[in-house]
Design an enzyme around this catalytic site. Structure first.
Site, PDB file in Angstrom:
ATOM      1  N   GLY A 260      -5.839   1.730   8.954  1.00 16.74           N
ATOM      2  CA  GLY A 260      -4.912   0.949   9.354  1.00 16.74           C
ATOM      3  C   GLY A 260      -4.674   1.023  11.054  1.00 16.74           C
ATOM      4  O   GLY A 260      -4.395  -0.041  11.754  1.00 16.74           O
TER       5      GLY A 260
ATOM      6  N   VAL B 242       2.996   5.369   9.658  1.00 11.42           N
ATOM      7  CA  VAL B 242       3.000   3.787   9.066  1.00 11.42           C
ATOM      8  C   VAL B 242       1.879   3.324   9.440  1.00 11.42           C
ATOM      9  O   VAL B 242       1.145   3.560  10.424  1.00 11.42           O
ATOM     10  CB  VAL B 242       4.521   3.138   9.605  1.00 11.42           C
ATOM     11  CG1 VAL B 242       4.122   1.732   9.282  1.00 11.42           C
ATOM     12  CG2 VAL B 242       5.598   3.779   9.158  1.00 11.42           C
TER      13      VAL B 242
ATOM     14  N   THR C 166      -7.310  -4.433   4.924  1.00  7.54           N
ATOM     15  CA  THR C 166      -7.579  -3.100   4.328  1.00  7.54           C
ATOM     16  C   THR C 166      -8.503  -2.341   4.969  1.00  7.54           C
ATOM     17  O   THR C 166      -9.245  -2.590   5.978  1.00  7.54           O
ATOM     18  CB  THR C 166      -8.178  -3.121   2.982  1.00  7.54           C
ATOM     19  OG1 THR C 166      -8.005  -1.960   2.355  1.00  7.54           O
ATOM     20  CG2 THR C 166      -9.402  -3.750   2.931  1.00  7.54           C
ATOM     21  N   GLY C 167      -8.357  -0.819   5.065  1.00  6.23           N
ATOM     22  CA  GLY C 167      -8.963   0.114   5.643  1.00  6.23           C
ATOM     23  C   GLY C 167      -8.194   1.020   6.624  1.00  6.23           C
ATOM     24  O   GLY C 167      -6.869   1.045   6.363  1.00  6.23           O
TER      25      GLY C 167
ATOM     26  N   ASP D  59      -0.759  -0.249   8.938  1.00  5.61           N
ATOM     27  CA  ASP D  59      -1.035  -1.826   9.372  1.00  5.61           C
ATOM     28  C   ASP D  59      -0.318  -2.934   8.189  1.00  5.61           C
ATOM     29  O   ASP D  59       0.169  -3.676   8.778  1.00  5.61           O
ATOM     30  CB  ASP D  59      -2.603  -2.267   9.505  1.00  5.61           C
ATOM     31  CG  ASP D  59      -3.293  -1.980   7.958  1.00  5.61           C
ATOM     32  OD1 ASP D  59      -3.347  -0.731   7.599  1.00  5.61           O
ATOM     33  OD2 ASP D  59      -3.633  -3.205   7.587  1.00  5.61           O
TER      34      ASP D  59
ATOM     35  N   THR E  79       0.949  -1.468  -0.046  1.00  5.45           N
ATOM     36  CA  THR E  79      -0.169   0.117   0.039  1.00  5.45           C
ATOM     37  C   THR E  79       0.929   1.456   0.079  1.00  5.45           C
ATOM     38  O   THR E  79       1.838   1.261   0.480  1.00  5.45           O
ATOM     39  CB  THR E  79      -0.829   0.078   1.393  1.00  5.45           C
ATOM     40  OG1 THR E  79      -1.832   1.144   1.350  1.00  5.45           O
ATOM     41  CG2 THR E  79       0.024   0.288   2.608  1.00  5.45           C
TER      42      THR E  79
HETATM   43  N1  ASP Z   1      -4.742  -0.197   5.604  1.00  9.74           N
HETATM   44  C1  ASP Z   1      -3.889   1.206   4.669  1.00  9.74           C
HETATM   45  C2  ASP Z   1      -3.271   1.864   5.898  1.00  9.74           C
HETATM   46  O1  ASP Z   1      -3.886   2.199   6.969  1.00  9.74           O
HETATM   47  C3  ASP Z   1      -4.808   1.817   3.796  1.00  9.74           C
HETATM   48  C4  ASP Z   1      -6.004   1.302   3.231  1.00  9.74           C
HETATM   49  O2  ASP Z   1      -6.095   0.015   3.290  1.00  9.74           O
HETATM   50  O3  ASP Z   1      -6.789   1.877   2.841  1.00  9.74           O
HETATM   51  O4  ASP Z   1      -2.246   2.487   5.624  1.00  9.74           O
END
Ligand code: ASP
Length: 332
Positions: free
Chosen positions: A243, A218, A240-241, A220, A207
């Site tokens: 973090g 930083v 995802t999402g 997840d 990502t």
């Molecule tokens: N999980 C990722 C982060 O928080 C971003 C994402 O999945 O949208 O860096």
């Protein structure tokens, strides 16, 4: 009686429990190993619509008898290299200062892990993460150290901030308003899990993180247990999402542990999402909280669940590769 035994005796532990405990823990890792096959390998499951192209590349490797580890690395290259995808690798959204910084992790069925975070100017952070796993005694390299390591290993330096993203960043900088956006462009991080014909699991996660994040942030994705976890005897999970929510609950690790204890992949994803929601739902910005989890068991059982609607995943198995809407928690 020894001081330690006296202490344990005081706490009410019978000697029989002391003898039984090591046996109990020794049996945990193999508990799920002999479960009946739910879906036959090869299988790949990955986050968002960009997972379709990634699965396709990964399946070419798995169908010809290749390893899950090679598949999870090579599959995500297509997304990392796509400058029209603004959440991974080249063309990713920069941070608040206009720098594109990347996070990635990889794990194999033996529990080996490698990751990089805050890495700049390298298009394929997933491959640097694999080198960290295979060619260093470490798990995680960060920032300039990760970049130096990548350059030593022959990776080419390149500018990852595309003209389109530079314009987007300058426009954002006019107000510098940071707003988490749910299901940003319907494609964020790619997390990808694979089960090969030998029954070996592996996972990858890569990502550019949250758009316009604070410099130094930083997420997840490179944190083993948060954005990715693989236990070759049980299952694998990725996220995802937002973090920060996975980092505070170690959701991917939690999902695999729940599967180890007998829950299906779907139940485990749902329990991990509920854990987040129950704990953080009263926070001011909780209406923006989106997390999507995927899980894949060693027996081919799979699951997906998110907090809010909109999370999609790509599933490749039985000669099909399709995009599926995940079920979610907050229905109102
Ligand atoms: N999980 C990722 C982060 O928080 C971003 C994402 O999945 O949208 O860096």
């Amino acid at each position: 009686m020894s001081t330690r035994r006296k202490f344990l005796h005081k706490l009410g532990f019978a000697s029989v429990a002391l003898v039984a405990a090591p046996k109990l823990f020794a049996s945990l890792p193999t508990e799920k190993t002999n479960l009946p096959i739910v879906n036959a390998p090869p299988i790949i499951i990955s986050t968002w619509s960009h997972g379709i192209a990634a699965n396709e590349d990964g399946m070419k490797i798995l169908n010809s008898g290749g390893k899950a580890l090679d598949a999870v690395e090579k599959a995500v290259w297509v997304v990392e290299a796509d400058e029209n995808n603004h959440s991974v690798g080249l063309g990713g959204y920069p941070d608040a200062t206009g720098r594109v910084t990347l996070d990635a992790s990889i794990m194999d069925h033996l529990g080996n892990a490698g990751s990089v975070c805050y890495l700049e100017e390298i298009m394929h952070p997933i491959s640097v993460a694999r080198k960290v796993m295979e060619e260093t005694p470490h798990v995680l390299l960060a920032g300039s150290g990760a970049l130096d390591f990548a350059l030593q290993k022959g990776f080419q330096r390149q500018n990852l901030l595309t003209p389109e993203m530079e314009i987007a960043w300058k426009k954002w900088a006019e107000t510098s308003e940071y707003k988490p956006i749910v299901n940003f462009e319907s494609h964020d991080t790619i997390g990808l899990l694979a089960l090969d014909k030998n029954g070996h699991l592996a996972g990858s996660c890569t990502t550019s993180g949250m758009p316009f994040k604070l410099p130094g942030r930083v997420g997840d994705s490179p944190i083993i247990g948060a954005g990715l976890f693989v236990d070759g005897e049980v299952g694998a999970a990725t996220a995802t999402g937002m973090g920060e929510l996975m980092m505070k609950t170690l959701g991917s690790f939690l999902i695999v542990e729940l599967m180890r204890n007998g829950h299906s992949a779907q139940e485990a994803c749902e329990m991990a999402v509920k854990r987040i929601w129950e704990r953080y739902k009263n926070e001011k910005e909780s209406r923006y909280f989106q997390v999507g989890y995927l899980a894949l068991g060693k027996n081919g059982d799979y699951g997906a669940y998110s907090i809010l609607p909109g999370f999609q995943y790509a599933l490749a198995m039985n000669a099909e590769n399709k995009l599926i809407d995940s079920d979610w928690l907050i229905k109102k």
